[in-house]
Motif scaffolding. Structure first.
Motif, short mmCIF file in Angstrom:
data_model
loop_
_atom_site.label_atom_id
_atom_site.label_comp_id
_atom_site.label_asym_id
_atom_site.label_seq_id
_atom_site.Cartn_x
_atom_site.Cartn_y
_atom_site.Cartn_z
N TYR A 71 -37.20 -2.30 -46.31
CA TYR A 71 -38.33 -1.44 -45.96
C TYR A 71 -39.34 -2.19 -45.09
N VAL A 72 -39.47 -3.50 -45.30
CA VAL A 72 -40.35 -4.29 -44.43
C VAL A 72 -39.76 -4.33 -43.02
N HIS A 73 -38.44 -4.49 -42.91
CA HIS A 73 -37.78 -4.49 -41.60
C HIS A 73 -38.05 -3.19 -40.85
N VAL A 74 -37.77 -2.05 -41.49
CA VAL A 74 -37.92 -0.77 -40.80
C VAL A 74 -39.39 -0.45 -40.55
N ALA A 75 -40.30 -0.91 -41.42
CA ALA A 75 -41.73 -0.70 -41.16
C ALA A 75 -42.15 -1.49 -39.93
N CYS A 76 -41.58 -2.67 -39.73
CA CYS A 76 -41.87 -3.45 -38.51
C CYS A 76 -41.36 -2.70 -37.26
N GLN A 77 -40.18 -2.10 -37.36
CA GLN A 77 -39.65 -1.31 -36.25
C GLN A 77 -40.55 -0.11 -35.97
N ASP A 78 -40.94 0.58 -37.02
CA ASP A 78 -41.81 1.76 -36.92
C ASP A 78 -43.13 1.36 -36.26
N ALA A 79 -43.77 0.30 -36.76
CA ALA A 79 -45.06 -0.14 -36.23
C ALA A 79 -44.94 -0.57 -34.77
N SER A 80 -43.90 -1.29 -34.44
CA SER A 80 -43.68 -1.72 -33.06
C SER A 80 -43.57 -0.52 -32.13
N THR A 81 -42.83 0.49 -32.54
CA THR A 81 -42.68 1.72 -31.76
C THR A 81 -44.02 2.40 -31.55
N ARG A 82 -44.82 2.47 -32.61
CA ARG A 82 -46.14 3.12 -32.53
C ARG A 82 -47.08 2.35 -31.60
N SER A 85 -45.94 2.83 -27.95
CA SER A 85 -46.23 4.20 -27.53
C SER A 85 -47.72 4.37 -27.24
N PHE A 86 -48.57 3.82 -28.12
CA PHE A 86 -50.01 3.91 -27.92
C PHE A 86 -50.42 3.20 -26.62
N LEU A 87 -49.87 2.01 -26.38
CA LEU A 87 -50.23 1.27 -25.18
C LEU A 87 -49.81 2.00 -23.90
N LYS A 88 -48.66 2.68 -23.94
CA LYS A 88 -48.24 3.49 -22.78
C LYS A 88 -49.22 4.63 -22.55
N LEU A 89 -49.63 5.31 -23.63
CA LEU A 89 -50.59 6.39 -23.50
C LEU A 89 -51.94 5.88 -22.99
N LYS A 90 -52.34 4.72 -23.49
CA LYS A 90 -53.63 4.14 -23.07
C LYS A 90 -53.59 3.79 -21.58
N LYS A 91 -52.47 3.26 -21.13
CA LYS A 91 -52.32 2.90 -19.72
C LYS A 91 -52.44 4.14 -18.83
N LYS A 92 -51.92 5.28 -19.32
CA LYS A 92 -52.00 6.53 -18.56
C LYS A 92 -53.31 7.29 -18.83
#
Length: 188
Positions: A71-82, A85-92
């Protein structure tokens, strides 16, 4: 070769009170993990799954020893994706806040955290052991199961608080050939 993916949402039957309570606790702990990882990753400019795991894995395992380690592994994947995604939106200039917020969570599962039992039941690893969840498959699900599509090993779970059931987000994939703009199914 082109790889097509499709996501199919399959509901569970209404869960027993015990299973429902276990899944609510799991969702709460998983949500806390993701929030902590998103905050840490954003504030410390750690955007990759491996970077988050390297920095926070041991601390989070000590904090949640009862939780299966994946669950720590997949939470890291989830957080990384978020974060990405946020940084891409912020850039735009489309971000609605100054930092990524975690308001809704789906529990990500990897191949160590769930097992299919046939096509209508799954087992999920939790902090209280493995629990069995019966599904209510529908026509679209059977279309992909019987249509030569391969089931990926990382479904997501979403809790439905009104009906005391979960929704399982299964992802199917299929390789097809691209012949001059036409797509045909691969026989492999």
């Amino acid at each position: 070769m082109v790889k097509l993916t499709r996501t199919v949402v399959v509901p569970s039957i209404v869960l027993t009170k015990r299973k429902w309570e276990i899944l609510k606790e799991l969702e709460s702990v998983y949500g806390e993990l993701v929030k902590e990882l998103v905050t840490y990753g954003f504030e410390n400019d750690v955007k990759s799954f491996t970077g988050l795991k390297k920095c926070k894995y041991h601390e989070l395992r000590r904090k949640h020893p009862q939780l299966p380690s994946h669950y720590v592994h997949v939470a890291c994947q989830d957080a990384s994706t978020r974060i990405r995604s946020f940084l891409k939106l912020k850039k735009k200039k489309l971000a609605k806040s100054d930092k990524p917020l975690v308001s809704k969570t789906s529990i990500w599962l990897d191949d160590h955290l769930w097992k299919p039992l046939g096509y209508t039941t799954i087992k999920v690893a939790t902090h209280k052991g493995w629990i069995t969840i019966e599904l209510q498959p529908h026509k679209l699900y059977w279309k992909y199961v019987n249509g030569g599509w391969k089931l990926r090993t990382q479904p997501k779970l979403k809790l439905d608080r009104k009906q005391r059931r979960i929704y399982v987000y299964f992802t199917f994939e299929k390789e097809i050939e691209a012949n001059g703009g036409n797509l045909t199914s691969s026989s492999r």
